[in-house]
Design a protein around this motif. Structure first.
Motif, mmCIF file in Angstrom:
data_model
loop_
_atom_site.group_PDB
_atom_site.id
_atom_site.type_symbol
_atom_site.label_atom_id
_atom_site.label_comp_id
_atom_site.label_asym_id
_atom_site.label_seq_id
_atom_site.Cartn_x
_atom_site.Cartn_y
_atom_site.Cartn_z
ATOM 1 N N MET A 243 0.834 -1.196 0.000
ATOM 2 C CA MET A 243 0.000 0.000 0.000
ATOM 3 C C MET A 243 0.873 1.252 0.000
ATOM 4 S SD MET A 243 -3.017 -1.193 2.652
ATOM 5 C CE MET A 243 -4.069 0.221 2.259
ATOM 6 N N GLY A 244 0.575 2.168 -0.920
ATOM 7 C CA GLY A 244 1.379 3.368 -1.051
ATOM 8 C C GLY A 244 0.879 4.548 -0.269
ATOM 9 N N ASP A 245 -0.329 4.459 0.258
ATOM 10 C CA ASP A 245 -0.894 5.583 1.008
ATOM 11 C C ASP A 245 -0.816 5.288 2.498
ATOM 12 O OD1 ASP A 245 -3.135 7.169 2.370
ATOM 13 O OD2 ASP A 245 -3.086 8.071 0.375
ATOM 14 N N PRO A 246 -0.053 6.038 3.263
ATOM 15 C CA PRO A 246 0.134 5.723 4.686
ATOM 16 C C PRO A 246 -1.164 5.739 5.490
ATOM 17 C CG PRO A 246 1.785 7.295 3.940
ATOM 18 C CD PRO A 246 0.799 7.173 2.834
ATOM 19 N N GLU A 247 -2.043 6.665 5.183
ATOM 20 C CA GLU A 247 -3.286 6.731 5.965
ATOM 21 C C GLU A 247 -4.201 5.559 5.657
ATOM 22 O OE1 GLU A 247 -6.784 9.876 7.319
ATOM 23 O OE2 GLU A 247 -5.236 10.502 5.889
ATOM 24 N N LEU A 248 -4.293 5.172 4.387
ATOM 25 C CA LEU A 248 -5.089 3.991 4.039
ATOM 26 C C LEU A 248 -4.500 2.739 4.682
ATOM 27 C CD1 LEU A 248 -6.047 4.445 0.269
ATOM 28 C CD2 LEU A 248 -7.575 4.503 2.249
ATOM 29 N N ALA A 249 -3.175 2.637 4.686
ATOM 30 C CA ALA A 249 -2.530 1.484 5.324
ATOM 31 C C ALA A 249 -2.832 1.464 6.821
ATOM 32 C CB ALA A 249 -1.022 1.534 5.083
ATOM 33 N N TRP A 250 -2.826 2.613 7.448
ATOM 34 C CA TRP A 250 -3.166 2.727 8.873
ATOM 35 C C TRP A 250 -4.623 2.320 9.118
ATOM 36 C CZ3 TRP A 250 -6.119 7.056 11.024
ATOM 37 C CH2 TRP A 250 -6.111 7.105 12.419
ATOM 38 N N LEU A 251 -5.517 2.779 8.254
ATOM 39 C CA LEU A 251 -6.925 2.392 8.385
ATOM 40 C C LEU A 251 -7.088 0.883 8.225
ATOM 41 C CD1 LEU A 251 -8.683 5.242 6.355
ATOM 42 C CD2 LEU A 251 -8.985 4.773 8.796
ATOM 43 N N PHE A 252 -6.395 0.306 7.248
ATOM 44 C CA PHE A 252 -6.489 -1.133 7.030
ATOM 45 C C PHE A 252 -6.009 -1.905 8.259
ATOM 46 C CE2 PHE A 252 -4.333 -5.057 5.538
ATOM 47 C CZ PHE A 252 -5.461 -5.756 5.127
ATOM 48 N N GLU A 253 -4.889 -1.495 8.816
ATOM 49 C CA GLU A 253 -4.350 -2.204 9.981
ATOM 50 C C GLU A 253 -5.276 -2.088 11.192
ATOM 51 O OE1 GLU A 253 -0.113 -2.887 12.262
ATOM 52 O OE2 GLU A 253 -0.429 -0.999 11.192
ATOM 53 N N ASN A 254 -5.961 -0.974 11.327
ATOM 54 C CA ASN A 254 -6.924 -0.816 12.413
ATOM 55 C C ASN A 254 -8.194 -1.619 12.176
ATOM 56 O OD1 ASN A 254 -5.262 1.080 13.710
ATOM 57 N ND2 ASN A 254 -6.232 2.812 12.673
ATOM 58 N N CYS A 255 -8.702 -1.536 10.944
ATOM 59 C CA CYS A 255 -10.047 -2.045 10.648
ATOM 60 C C CYS A 255 -10.093 -3.552 10.407
ATOM 61 C CB CYS A 255 -10.614 -1.327 9.419
ATOM 62 S SG CYS A 255 -11.004 0.412 9.666
ATOM 63 N N TYR A 256 -9.141 -4.059 9.632
ATOM 64 C CA TYR A 256 -9.253 -5.447 9.185
ATOM 65 C C TYR A 256 -9.332 -6.440 10.347
ATOM 66 C CZ TYR A 256 -8.354 -9.704 6.518
ATOM 67 O OH TYR A 256 -8.436 -10.963 5.970
ATOM 68 N N PRO A 257 -8.535 -6.323 11.399
ATOM 69 C CA PRO A 257 -8.617 -7.298 12.493
ATOM 70 C C PRO A 257 -9.615 -6.920 13.582
ATOM 71 C CG PRO A 257 -6.746 -5.865 12.858
ATOM 72 C CD PRO A 257 -7.389 -5.399 11.572
ATOM 73 N N ASN A 258 -10.431 -5.891 13.366
ATOM 74 C CA ASN A 258 -11.257 -5.368 14.448
ATOM 75 C C ASN A 258 -12.204 -6.410 15.031
ATOM 76 O OD1 ASN A 258 -14.049 -3.411 15.019
ATOM 77 N ND2 ASN A 258 -12.116 -2.912 16.040
ATOM 78 N N THR A 259 -12.782 -7.247 14.187
ATOM 79 C CA THR A 259 -13.668 -8.304 14.692
ATOM 80 C C THR A 259 -12.924 -9.227 15.646
ATOM 81 O OG1 THR A 259 -15.280 -8.313 12.885
ATOM 82 C CG2 THR A 259 -14.893 -10.412 14.000
ATOM 83 N N LEU A 260 -11.750 -9.684 15.240
ATOM 84 C CA LEU A 260 -10.979 -10.591 16.093
ATOM 85 C C LEU A 260 -10.486 -9.874 17.346
ATOM 86 C CD1 LEU A 260 -8.835 -12.508 13.437
ATOM 87 C CD2 LEU A 260 -11.103 -13.064 14.316
ATOM 88 N N ASP A 261 -10.054 -8.640 17.181
ATOM 89 C CA ASP A 261 -9.500 -7.889 18.315
ATOM 90 C C ASP A 261 -10.527 -7.636 19.407
ATOM 91 O OD1 ASP A 261 -7.039 -7.701 17.076
ATOM 92 O OD2 ASP A 261 -7.221 -5.575 16.563
ATOM 93 N N THR A 262 -11.792 -7.391 19.012
ATOM 94 C CA THR A 262 -12.734 -6.790 19.964
ATOM 95 C C THR A 262 -14.078 -7.479 20.139
ATOM 96 O OG1 THR A 262 -13.723 -5.297 18.305
ATOM 97 C CG2 THR A 262 -11.736 -4.521 19.457
ATOM 98 N N THR A 263 -14.465 -8.390 19.265
ATOM 99 C CA THR A 263 -15.864 -8.855 19.301
ATOM 100 C C THR A 263 -16.047 -10.347 19.532
ATOM 101 O OG1 THR A 263 -16.117 -9.292 16.911
ATOM 102 C CG2 THR A 263 -16.435 -7.013 17.659
ATOM 103 N N VAL A 264 -14.966 -11.110 19.556
ATOM 104 C CA VAL A 264 -15.060 -12.575 19.568
ATOM 105 C C VAL A 264 -14.933 -13.124 20.988
ATOM 106 C CG1 VAL A 264 -13.877 -14.681 18.838
ATOM 107 C CG2 VAL A 264 -14.216 -12.814 17.211
ATOM 108 N N LYS A 265 -15.838 -14.036 21.342
ATOM 109 C CA LYS A 265 -15.731 -14.798 22.582
ATOM 110 C C LYS A 265 -15.758 -16.274 22.214
ATOM 111 C CE LYS A 265 -18.273 -11.338 25.294
ATOM 112 N NZ LYS A 265 -19.438 -11.107 26.196
ATOM 113 N N VAL A 266 -14.708 -17.007 22.547
ATOM 114 C CA VAL A 266 -14.637 -18.415 22.179
ATOM 115 C C VAL A 266 -14.812 -19.287 23.419
ATOM 116 C CG1 VAL A 266 -13.213 -18.032 20.144
ATOM 117 C CG2 VAL A 266 -12.119 -18.373 22.351
ATOM 118 N N GLY A 267 -15.314 -20.485 23.203
ATOM 119 C CA GLY A 267 -15.519 -21.414 24.304
ATOM 120 C C GLY A 267 -15.810 -22.806 23.774
ATOM 121 N N ILE A 268 -16.373 -23.624 24.637
ATOM 122 C CA ILE A 268 -16.723 -25.004 24.295
ATOM 123 C C ILE A 268 -18.164 -25.250 24.729
ATOM 124 C CG2 ILE A 268 -16.233 -27.450 24.718
ATOM 125 C CD1 ILE A 268 -14.049 -26.157 23.131
ATOM 126 N N VAL A 269 -18.951 -25.861 23.876
ATOM 127 C CA VAL A 269 -20.314 -26.280 24.202
ATOM 128 C C VAL A 269 -20.473 -27.725 23.755
ATOM 129 C CG1 VAL A 269 -22.768 -25.960 23.703
ATOM 130 C CG2 VAL A 269 -21.310 -23.962 24.077
#
Length: 478
Positions: free
Chosen positions: A60-86
């Motif tokens: 990626m050649g645009d630093p701000e877009l690259a920063w947005l991608f790094e923030n946004c792409y893993p957001n689900t894994l970083d903040t919304t997932v709860k794992v367990g066993i049922v």
């Protein structure tokens, strides 16, 4: 009563004001600190996803877009997932972000963006298996519900307990939306196609999918009104249904009734065309998994038969004149010949059909429809000082959804058009480093939902899409 899924206008005015000052703007561009949680605070970490972030950022050649991608792409894994066993098997509960509930639609879309990486990461495969199982259990609790609680015995925490419908324990909200059942079918197909792993597709999953197909048939309403009704008292008309909760009248033509849109707003006419188109595609995806992963040819044939029936009904009743001598897909119809044209940013939308495998983006019918949706012919297309894009009734007039700009870019082959979409996305995150649900067409400091994982993941999908289709554009500074 608004349940709060998208009801809070987030005031980022102070942050936006600071970044308008020359020295502050320059500092923000120079530093751009990561907006991700510290590694130890992340809900889930995938080495394959981390490697993907590094791989794509390097191109990626645009630093701000690259920063947005790094923030946004893993957001689900970083903040919304709860794992367990049922019951001795993987379980995963995936919230939307700022609401502690699992939407069948959102959770599917949130993980879909990582499915191509599942073959590289056993932990990621367990996460997919856990969500597929969780969704199956949710559907068996109530196939008409759109959102669920983490605990299957818990009562809704969204204020939906007074809704005039059959609220069951474990259900967070009970708005019947066709796409709520389509998205788990698409997720299952995506996972199966990527991994060829049969593990998630057990008897529980098969029972849930059979119930989903049966629910689609119930909502064709060929012989009666069906079991579903919904009313919410003392609210906006977009939050409730007329005629004792069964919705506007229809002529039964083989289409599936959807009482609510993917925005969770009530339909005007109950035959929501983008969702019926998605159902056709999703049923065929389901049939592939039923046949290949389970060897269940009877179930696959049943899914394909319903898909063919709905497709024929769509071709007969789902189109309308565009006023320019051509035919386009309608947004909603009633089977009597009445139709409305509009589009809503929430996917499935008319504009978002190719994202779901529900249309070929080169198909002339789709191209005409999408072009009309991205114009003043759509009452929810807004053009302002900050950007142009589509919104919807849910938040109100003049509020553009980044999701619509992302979708527009993914539909386009024109470099200049894609570049403009990327520029709008850069300029409208309000200094937060994330996508929002919506922002005001003239003032990005006025936005809703600072933590909306689906939109963040979709932005990540756009960057991955451009890395495949438009590497030279992605390598340039926007």
């Amino acid at each position: 009563m608004n349940l709060g899924r998208r009801d809070v206008m987030v005031g980022a005015a102070a942050l936006a004001l600071a970044t308008t000052l020359p020295h502050a703007a320059g500092a923000a561009r120079a530093v751009r600190p990561s907006k991700r949680p510290a590694p130890g605070a992340r809900r889930f970490t995938s080495p394959a996803v981390e490697a993907e972030i590094k791989r794509v950022k390097a191109k990626m050649g645009d630093p701000e877009l690259a920063w947005l991608f790094e923030n946004c792409y893993p957001n689900t894994l970083d903040t919304t997932v709860k794992v367990g066993i049922v019951d001795g098997k993987p379980d995963a509960f995936v919230i939307t972000g700022d609401i502690e509930a699992l939407w069948l639609r959102d959770s599917s879309a949130q993980l879909q963006t990582y499915v191509h990486l599942a073959p590289k990461d056993p932990a990621l495969r367990r996460l997919f298996a856990g969500l597929i199982a969780r969704q199956a259990r949710c559907i068996l609790i109530d196939p008409y519900a759109n959102a669920f609680m983490e605990e299957p015995t818990a009562l809704s925490n969204l204020g939906a307990r007074t809704d005039q419908t059959e609220m069951k324990p474990g259900v967070a909200e009970r708005k019947w939306e066709i796409d709520s059942l389509c998205y788990p079918m698409r997720l299952a197909h995506g996972y199966w196609t990527a991994t060829r792993d049969k593990t998630p597709f057990d008897a529980l999953w098969a029972k849930a999918m059979a119930r989903a197909v049966a629910t689609f048939r119930e909502q064709q309403r060929k012989t009666d009104k069906g079991p579903y009704h919904f009313q919410r008292l003392n609210v906006s008309p977009t939050e409730t249904l007329m005629f004792e909760g069964y919705g506007a009248p229809t002529r039964k033509v083989g289409l599936i009734h959807s009482m609510f849109r993917p925005s969770d707003d009530a339909c005007l006419y109950p035959f929501l065309i983008p969702s019926n188109l998605f159902a056709v595609a999703a049923l065929r995806m389901l049939a592939t998994v039923q046949r290949e992963a389970r060897g269940d040819t009877a179930a696959a044939a049943d899914s394909e038969a319903l898909a063919a029936e709905v497709e024929a009904a769509l071709n007969a009743h789902g189109r309308m004149a565009d006023g320019q001598g051509n035919t386009v897909w309608a947004y909603e119809v009633d089977g009597f010949g009445n139709a409305i044209f509009m589009d809503d940013a929430n996917v499935p939308s008319l504009s978002g059909l190719p994202l779901l495998g529900a249309a070929d983006r080169r198909d002339p019918m789709f191209r005409r429809t999408a072009a009309l949706a991205w114009s003043e012919r759509n009452p929810y297309f807004f053009s302002g000082q900050a950007a142009r894009g589509i919104g919807g009734p849910h938040i109100g007039l003049d509020m553009i959804w980044p999701m619509s700009i992302i979708t527009h870019a993914m539909n386009s082959d024109d470099d200049a058009e894609i570049r403009q979409c990327l520029a709008w996305l850069k300029a409208t995150h309000g200094g937060t480093g994330f996508m929002h649900e919506s922002f005001h067409k003239d003032d990005p400091a006025k936005f809703t939902r600072s933590w909306f994982a689906w939109a963040n993941g979709l932005f990540g999908e756009l960057i991955l899409d451009l890395e495949r289709r438009k590497p030279a554009l992605l390598a340039a500074r926007i």
